[in-house]
Design a protein around this motif. Sequence first.
Motif, mmCIF file in Angstrom:
data_model
loop_
_atom_site.group_PDB
_atom_site.id
_atom_site.type_symbol
_atom_site.label_atom_id
_atom_site.label_comp_id
_atom_site.label_asym_id
_atom_site.label_seq_id
_atom_site.Cartn_x
_atom_site.Cartn_y
_atom_site.Cartn_z
ATOM 1 N N GLU A 25 0.859 -1.192 0.000
ATOM 2 C CA GLU A 25 0.000 0.000 0.000
ATOM 3 C C GLU A 25 0.888 1.233 0.000
ATOM 4 O O GLU A 25 1.789 1.355 0.822
ATOM 5 N N THR A 49 -5.385 9.365 0.176
ATOM 6 C CA THR A 49 -5.577 8.308 -0.817
ATOM 7 C C THR A 49 -4.358 7.399 -0.912
ATOM 8 O O THR A 49 -3.226 7.847 -0.756
ATOM 9 N N ASP A 69 -3.573 0.242 -3.121
ATOM 10 C CA ASP A 69 -3.332 -1.001 -2.410
ATOM 11 C C ASP A 69 -3.345 -2.140 -3.430
ATOM 12 O O ASP A 69 -4.335 -2.330 -4.134
ATOM 13 N N GLN A 97 -6.868 -1.745 -5.221
ATOM 14 C CA GLN A 97 -7.877 -0.783 -4.776
ATOM 15 C C GLN A 97 -7.253 0.602 -4.722
ATOM 16 O O GLN A 97 -6.108 0.753 -4.307
ATOM 17 N N ARG A 140 -7.857 3.531 -2.614
ATOM 18 C CA ARG A 140 -8.597 3.828 -1.391
ATOM 19 C C ARG A 140 -8.601 5.317 -1.065
ATOM 20 O O ARG A 140 -7.567 5.961 -1.068
ATOM 21 N N TYR A 175 -9.486 7.370 2.181
ATOM 22 C CA TYR A 175 -9.771 7.289 3.614
ATOM 23 C C TYR A 175 -10.475 8.582 4.022
ATOM 24 O O TYR A 175 -9.943 9.672 3.838
ATOM 25 N N TYR A 215 -12.689 3.611 4.591
ATOM 26 C CA TYR A 215 -12.406 4.002 3.213
ATOM 27 C C TYR A 215 -13.501 3.560 2.246
ATOM 28 O O TYR A 215 -14.302 2.686 2.554
ATOM 29 N N ALA A 266 -13.478 2.605 -2.090
ATOM 30 C CA ALA A 266 -12.460 2.320 -3.094
ATOM 31 C C ALA A 266 -13.049 1.661 -4.333
ATOM 32 O O ALA A 266 -13.817 0.709 -4.213
ATOM 33 N N THR A 321 -16.608 -0.476 0.201
ATOM 34 C CA THR A 321 -16.375 0.387 1.349
ATOM 35 C C THR A 321 -15.883 -0.504 2.477
ATOM 36 O O THR A 321 -16.304 -1.661 2.580
ATOM 37 N N GLN A 348 -9.902 -0.329 7.878
ATOM 38 C CA GLN A 348 -8.586 -0.919 8.101
ATOM 39 C C GLN A 348 -8.109 -0.448 9.472
ATOM 40 O O GLN A 348 -8.269 0.716 9.815
ATOM 41 N N SER A 353 -8.118 -5.634 7.580
ATOM 42 C CA SER A 353 -9.038 -4.798 6.821
ATOM 43 C C SER A 353 -10.152 -5.689 6.299
ATOM 44 O O SER A 353 -9.954 -6.878 6.037
ATOM 45 N N ASP A 403 -13.687 -5.208 3.651
ATOM 46 C CA ASP A 403 -14.516 -4.329 2.832
ATOM 47 C C ASP A 403 -15.553 -5.146 2.084
ATOM 48 O O ASP A 403 -15.418 -6.356 1.934
#
Length: 188
Positions: free
Chosen positions: A44, A51, A54, A83, A85, A87, A107, A109, A138, A141, A151, A153
């Motif tokens: 990441e 932003t 990842d 992704q 992301r 945040y 986040y 993404a 969404t 993390q 994490s 999502d």
Amino acid sequence: MKIKQFLILILLIFFAGNVHAQFGKNCELRQVKINLINPGIEYEMALGTNTTLDIKAGIQVALDPLLPDVYREFGVFPAIAGQYRYYYNFEKRQRKRKQIYGNSANYVAPAVAVFFPGSRTIANENVAGAFGYAGLVTGIQRSYDSGFNFSVDAGAAYYDGQFDGTIYPVVNLSIGFIISEKRWCVGR
């Protein structure tokens, strides 16, 4: 070929918006993580103040859109996923004196993934070739001083491959450890 072109286009769009991004105080500049649930490695890197990009590679549990009952059986495939992301609650977490180390925040993404299942037999038919998805998720993390990181999502994505494209849910879970980092945020 269709999937590769689509995924390359999505990645180019992600990068185009951040060509002139400046690093901010919130996101880690970069961190490398080992994923234990879906064995693999994750990288990441910060692209802007809130932003990151990842990217993961490893073995992943996933829906197999070629199966007769997609939601009943899952496949385990080599995969590459990415992704972009954003945040959105670093400041709120800091005001509440919660740490933001390791990009500990919520986040949204755009997400893409390509699965490489190899040759397999489904309904007495030999099937070969990759498939993938592009969609929106969404998630949250959290990272801890010990290096422990998780994490999760969820969202929806358009799956495409050697079948008629369709929309299915996406759920990603990553539990592991940060093994290398380049610090930038003030949240530790």
